[in-house]
Motif scaffolding. Sequence first.
Motif, short mmCIF file in Angstrom:
data_model
loop_
_atom_site.label_atom_id
_atom_site.label_comp_id
_atom_site.label_asym_id
_atom_site.label_seq_id
_atom_site.Cartn_x
_atom_site.Cartn_y
_atom_site.Cartn_z
N ARG A 219 0.81 -1.22 0.00
CA ARG A 219 0.00 0.00 0.00
C ARG A 219 0.85 1.27 0.00
NH1 ARG A 219 -3.51 -2.07 5.00
NH2 ARG A 219 -1.42 -2.93 5.39
N PRO A 267 -9.13 2.83 -2.72
CA PRO A 267 -9.48 1.58 -2.04
C PRO A 267 -9.66 1.82 -0.54
CG PRO A 267 -7.14 1.62 -2.54
CD PRO A 267 -7.73 2.82 -3.21
N ASN A 268 -10.35 0.90 0.12
CA ASN A 268 -10.53 0.95 1.57
C ASN A 268 -11.22 2.25 2.00
OD1 ASN A 268 -10.44 0.60 4.32
ND2 ASN A 268 -8.32 -0.14 4.35
N GLN A 269 -12.46 2.40 1.60
CA GLN A 269 -13.21 3.60 1.92
C GLN A 269 -13.45 3.78 3.42
OE1 GLN A 269 -14.64 6.33 -0.09
NE2 GLN A 269 -12.84 5.57 -1.18
N ASP A 270 -13.46 2.68 4.16
CA ASP A 270 -13.60 2.80 5.61
C ASP A 270 -12.42 3.57 6.20
OD1 ASP A 270 -14.76 1.98 8.31
OD2 ASP A 270 -12.76 1.08 8.42
N LEU A 271 -11.21 3.25 5.70
CA LEU A 271 -10.02 3.96 6.16
C LEU A 271 -10.04 5.40 5.70
CD1 LEU A 271 -7.22 3.80 7.54
CD2 LEU A 271 -6.27 3.19 5.31
N ARG A 274 -12.48 7.14 8.00
CA ARG A 274 -12.05 7.16 9.40
C ARG A 274 -10.90 8.12 9.63
NH1 ARG A 274 -8.54 3.41 11.55
NH2 ARG A 274 -8.99 2.00 9.83
N GLN A 275 -10.01 8.25 8.65
CA GLN A 275 -8.86 9.13 8.82
C GLN A 275 -9.08 10.53 8.27
OE1 GLN A 275 -5.29 7.12 7.44
NE2 GLN A 275 -5.17 5.96 9.34
N ASN A 301 -1.69 5.27 -4.27
CA ASN A 301 -1.03 4.91 -3.01
C ASN A 301 -0.27 6.07 -2.37
OD1 ASN A 301 -1.96 2.30 -2.99
ND2 ASN A 301 -0.05 1.38 -3.70
N MET A 304 -1.10 7.33 1.17
CA MET A 304 -0.76 6.49 2.32
C MET A 304 0.64 6.77 2.86
SD MET A 304 -3.37 4.45 2.90
CE MET A 304 -2.70 3.05 3.77
#
Length: 341
Positions: A219, A267-271, A274-275, A301, A304
């Motif tokens: 990532r 990707p990872n819409q929850d992250l 949340r952030q 990426n 990240m």
Amino acid sequence: MSDRQKTRARPTRRHTFAPSYGAILEEGVRRRSVLKGFLAAMGAAALSPALGTAHAEAAGSSLTFPELRRVRDTADHWPEGYERQILARWGDALFADSPEFDIATLDGKAAERQFGYNNDFTQFLPLPWGEKSSDHGLMVVSHEYATPFLMFPGLTSEDYREKLTDHQIRAIMAALGVSIFEVRKTDGKWAIVKDGKYNRRIHMSTEIGISGPAAGDDRLKTKADPTGTIVFGTISNCNGGITPWGTMLSGEEGAMDVFAGDYKKLPNQDLVERQGWDEDENDIYSVSRIEPRFKFEEEPNEWMRFDWVVEIDPFDPSAKPVKRTSLGRMTHEGGPVLRRP
């Protein structure tokens, strides 16, 4: 943290485990009430010579100057017996070869050799390290965010994104980050030592290593860095701290402001949510115009690789800064260091 971050409405409220100021204030009042009762109960015991001496020492304060009265005007004020001196302003030279500050011609190359914009963390480190010198040392200063419409003429808070030139964007990128420079006090006046061997600028284009458990993770890999161990730049450098071994920890806070594009495609819409990266209005410096890696669609990426704690050795200009992923990824308000006795 930028004013926009503080005031804008958010589709999803940022999660925080920190108590509110009101809660802290209420707890402080409660503790003072308890302390008053405790001191009253100890009044008789304090008459003994031993306890009386201890209480007198505890009640003393090192803040011996007269307290400033509350003032509401546009002038600076400082305690009686003290002086104020401007040591470094945005654009001041940090190196012997630094160009003179000229807002009309300012670009990234010039700004990389000058003092940055909008200070946050500020620390004086005596030279040599470990000594208690008060007239010779290093200043370590972080530059958290920029306000382009205050920096450059002819811009407003409504139109600056479209009007910023490529040179001005590069200057903003260079004006953020960290300034490290030697200072010396001579005849009562402080001055920057422009040929100081420690003088250094760290900015949004500086090569920085990635260490810890996230180093090399898929990532964190990009087209420019397929190893996931090197990133260019540090962003939104808020507060920080000095470690017992003399390095600086700088907290990256709010890197989402620098990125552009549709966060819903990440990707990872929850992250993402949340952030706090679920923003419709980002890219507040128009950096993506000249740096495609800051577009979500171009480099999914890259985002990240920011919002970490960066360790910088101010006493070794050749040492590459390192993002310490073991300290977690979030919007870091700082990187404080607690020293236990």
